[in-house]
Scaffold this motif. Sequence first.
Motif, mmCIF file in Angstrom:
data_model
loop_
_atom_site.group_PDB
_atom_site.id
_atom_site.type_symbol
_atom_site.label_atom_id
_atom_site.label_comp_id
_atom_site.label_asym_id
_atom_site.label_seq_id
_atom_site.Cartn_x
_atom_site.Cartn_y
_atom_site.Cartn_z
ATOM 1 N N GLU A 34 0.854 -1.186 0.000
ATOM 2 C CA GLU A 34 0.000 0.000 0.000
ATOM 3 C C GLU A 34 0.885 1.229 0.000
ATOM 4 O O GLU A 34 1.789 1.353 0.827
ATOM 5 N N VAL A 35 0.648 2.130 -0.960
ATOM 6 C CA VAL A 35 1.506 3.295 -1.123
ATOM 7 C C VAL A 35 1.455 4.225 0.086
ATOM 8 O O VAL A 35 2.450 4.869 0.420
ATOM 9 N N ASN A 36 0.326 4.308 0.759
ATOM 10 C CA ASN A 36 0.231 5.155 1.946
ATOM 11 C C ASN A 36 0.988 4.532 3.109
ATOM 12 O O ASN A 36 1.115 3.315 3.207
ATOM 13 N N ALA A 37 1.449 5.395 4.006
ATOM 14 C CA ALA A 37 2.290 4.927 5.108
ATOM 15 C C ALA A 37 1.515 4.140 6.147
ATOM 16 O O ALA A 37 2.112 3.426 6.957
ATOM 17 N N GLY A 38 0.207 4.258 6.182
ATOM 18 C CA GLY A 38 -0.599 3.530 7.151
ATOM 19 C C GLY A 38 -2.060 3.828 6.943
ATOM 20 O O GLY A 38 -2.458 4.488 5.987
ATOM 21 N N ILE A 39 -2.879 3.335 7.845
ATOM 22 C CA ILE A 39 -4.315 3.569 7.784
ATOM 23 C C ILE A 39 -4.610 4.950 8.329
ATOM 24 O O ILE A 39 -4.234 5.277 9.453
ATOM 25 N N SER A 40 -5.286 5.772 7.551
ATOM 26 C CA SER A 40 -5.610 7.113 7.991
ATOM 27 C C SER A 40 -6.598 7.081 9.147
ATOM 28 O O SER A 40 -7.527 6.268 9.176
ATOM 29 N N ALA A 41 -6.400 7.961 10.111
ATOM 30 C CA ALA A 41 -7.317 8.055 11.250
ATOM 31 C C ALA A 41 -8.479 8.986 10.963
ATOM 32 O O ALA A 41 -9.386 9.114 11.775
ATOM 33 N N VAL A 42 -8.438 9.659 9.808
ATOM 34 C CA VAL A 42 -9.519 10.577 9.458
ATOM 35 C C VAL A 42 -10.162 10.099 8.168
ATOM 36 O O VAL A 42 -9.621 9.297 7.434
ATOM 37 N N GLY A 43 -11.342 10.608 7.912
ATOM 38 C CA GLY A 43 -12.028 10.235 6.689
ATOM 39 C C GLY A 43 -13.521 10.299 6.888
ATOM 40 O O GLY A 43 -14.014 10.538 7.994
ATOM 41 N N SER A 44 -14.240 10.070 5.837
ATOM 42 C CA SER A 44 -15.695 10.142 5.891
ATOM 43 C C SER A 44 -16.247 8.764 6.201
ATOM 44 O O SER A 44 -15.589 7.921 6.789
ATOM 45 N N GLY A 45 -17.495 8.539 5.800
ATOM 46 C CA GLY A 45 -18.128 7.260 6.051
ATOM 47 C C GLY A 45 -18.374 6.512 4.765
ATOM 48 O O GLY A 45 -18.139 7.014 3.671
ATOM 49 N N ILE A 46 -18.868 5.293 4.913
ATOM 50 C CA ILE A 46 -19.194 4.469 3.763
ATOM 51 C C ILE A 46 -20.515 3.766 4.039
ATOM 52 O O ILE A 46 -20.798 3.374 5.174
ATOM 53 N N THR A 47 -21.342 3.641 3.016
ATOM 54 C CA THR A 47 -22.571 2.858 3.094
ATOM 55 C C THR A 47 -22.350 1.549 2.356
ATOM 56 O O THR A 47 -21.867 1.547 1.220
#
Length: 371
Positions: A34-47
Amino acid sequence: MTAVNTVLVVGAGLAGTGTAILLASRGVAVDLVEVNAGISAVGSGITLQGNALRVLRDLGVWEAVRAESSCFDSVGLRAPDGTLLAEIPDARTGGPDLPAALGMPRPALARTLIERARDAGVKLHFGRSVTELGEDGAVTFSDGSTGRYDLVVGADGIRSTVRRLIGVEAGIRATGMGIWRVFGPRPASVTRTELCYGGPCYIAGYCPTGEDSLYAYLVEDAQNRGVLSAGERLETMRELASAYHGPWDEIRAALDDPERLHYTWFETHVLPPPWHRGRVVLIGDAAHSCPPTLAQGGAQALEDATVLAELLTERPVPDEQLWTAFTDRRYARAKAVVDASNQLGQWLLDRERGDVPGLMHRIAELVSPPA
């Protein structure tokens, strides 16, 4: 005997982690980058609709997902003034023992899937990307290391690096709509997804994502909102939301942090088959993407994962018969969902009263049987 013994999965979204979990659980050695360094702690939601929940149950994460989400079995329709116009039972596309749908914070879902992948034996590599890729499964990574795999799975999203490296053109197009999303506190009156049509936006909606949280969204004509400052973004969304009442009054009052806002355009594409080139296959948003008007993007990514893993672990070789079986089971179904999602949006853009109930019933019938 499985068709593959070593697999590289590129991308830690739903399609990628789902594939990695299913393959590793069946004895395949899986590297997930995964190109990102880790799982982001911020973000929106998902249905997620029921057919997605069915796959999450197969992945062994259903109980964990249910504990961090909000489930519901109907959709509400409201007028801009907040008047409840209709309560519509939602189809249980995952079967009678699962909810029709749920809302969940995206970071919580990502964390749950990554933890399950780790427990299944997947080797996780964050902050690493693929820089060179051959159709024979030879890979060079951004840290200079190399490897060779029986199969490379490109699950790295709509801007897929894997797709570019194997020379596949996606034909991505904007649909003409843009969406504001915000994650925030959940008023007690919000117990399910509710939608409002009319006012300055095409759709004003919200979805509970847990006991105390929700995400809300406003769909407008696609605009270059990237030129706005953080404060201007916040003020723009507050102004648009001021036309909507009922639960929106409490949602709007909590709009005070521009870091919780996200603005994107609706985009779409479907790759014609085949979705593979040699020992490389594309799945999820790398192969097909749709606007969220049907809330089926995540479900289609997870369905790709389950069908791919099934074929790879039940057949002896990754030959053309396997790939034909994969696209036979996935292309028409995914394309129908993408086309329907785009049609719903186009009716709104054209101010046309289309047969929305009929379209939604048809898609529910399509996705209710397992992929």
